[in-house]
Design a protein around this motif. Sequence first.
Motif, short mmCIF file in Angstrom:
data_model
loop_
_atom_site.label_atom_id
_atom_site.label_comp_id
_atom_site.label_asym_id
_atom_site.label_seq_id
_atom_site.Cartn_x
_atom_site.Cartn_y
_atom_site.Cartn_z
N GLN A 198 0.83 -1.21 0.00
CA GLN A 198 0.00 0.00 0.00
C GLN A 198 0.86 1.26 0.00
O GLN A 198 0.46 2.29 -0.52
CB GLN A 198 -0.94 0.02 1.20
CG GLN A 198 -2.10 -0.93 1.07
CD GLN A 198 -3.03 -0.84 2.26
OE1 GLN A 198 -2.67 -0.35 3.33
NE2 GLN A 198 -4.25 -1.33 2.08
N GLN A 199 2.04 1.14 0.58
CA GLN A 199 2.95 2.28 0.65
C GLN A 199 3.76 2.46 -0.64
O GLN A 199 4.40 3.48 -0.82
CB GLN A 199 3.94 2.09 1.83
CG GLN A 199 3.29 1.85 3.16
CD GLN A 199 2.56 3.07 3.68
OE1 GLN A 199 3.00 4.18 3.48
NE2 GLN A 199 1.41 2.85 4.30
N GLN A 200 3.74 1.41 -1.50
CA GLN A 200 4.57 1.43 -2.71
C GLN A 200 3.73 1.05 -3.93
O GLN A 200 3.79 -0.08 -4.41
CB GLN A 200 5.73 0.45 -2.55
CG GLN A 200 6.60 0.74 -1.34
CD GLN A 200 7.68 -0.30 -1.19
OE1 GLN A 200 8.32 -0.68 -2.17
NE2 GLN A 200 7.88 -0.76 0.03
N PRO A 201 2.96 1.99 -4.47
CA PRO A 201 2.05 1.67 -5.57
C PRO A 201 2.74 1.11 -6.82
O PRO A 201 2.18 0.23 -7.49
CB PRO A 201 1.37 3.00 -5.87
CG PRO A 201 1.77 3.95 -4.82
CD PRO A 201 2.87 3.36 -4.04
N LYS A 202 3.92 1.58 -7.14
CA LYS A 202 4.62 1.07 -8.32
C LYS A 202 5.00 -0.40 -8.14
O LYS A 202 4.85 -1.21 -9.05
CB LYS A 202 5.87 1.90 -8.64
CG LYS A 202 5.54 3.26 -9.20
CD LYS A 202 6.79 4.02 -9.55
CE LYS A 202 6.42 5.41 -10.08
NZ LYS A 202 7.60 6.17 -10.45
#
Length: 104
Positions: free
Chosen positions: A42-46
């Motif tokens: 969730q913290q790292q969309p890529k």
Amino acid sequence: MEASANNIRMMSVQLNQAYKRQEWQQVRQLDKKIYQILANLQQQPKLAESVRREVLQLKQVHLAAMSACEIEKERLGQMLAQFQNQKEGVSEYQQVDLAGGFLR
């Protein structure tokens, strides 16, 4: 645990094996790790987009594992209810015996 495609695939395999073997403690530990990985994603969309296919596969295995847990929970609940009924029956015999109800 790092949220890499390889780690997510490995977790899917481990979870699949654990629930099919009914290793419920292992399922619980893996469930906690899955929660951590998803929170990380969730913290790292890529990164989340790059491992989307693996996450969807993990989701399917996770749903199957949780369904198996529910079935096991129901089975154990029925066993406990049966034991409780048997315990109550034995208790009644003891009550009658203590009251002198059985011929000796």
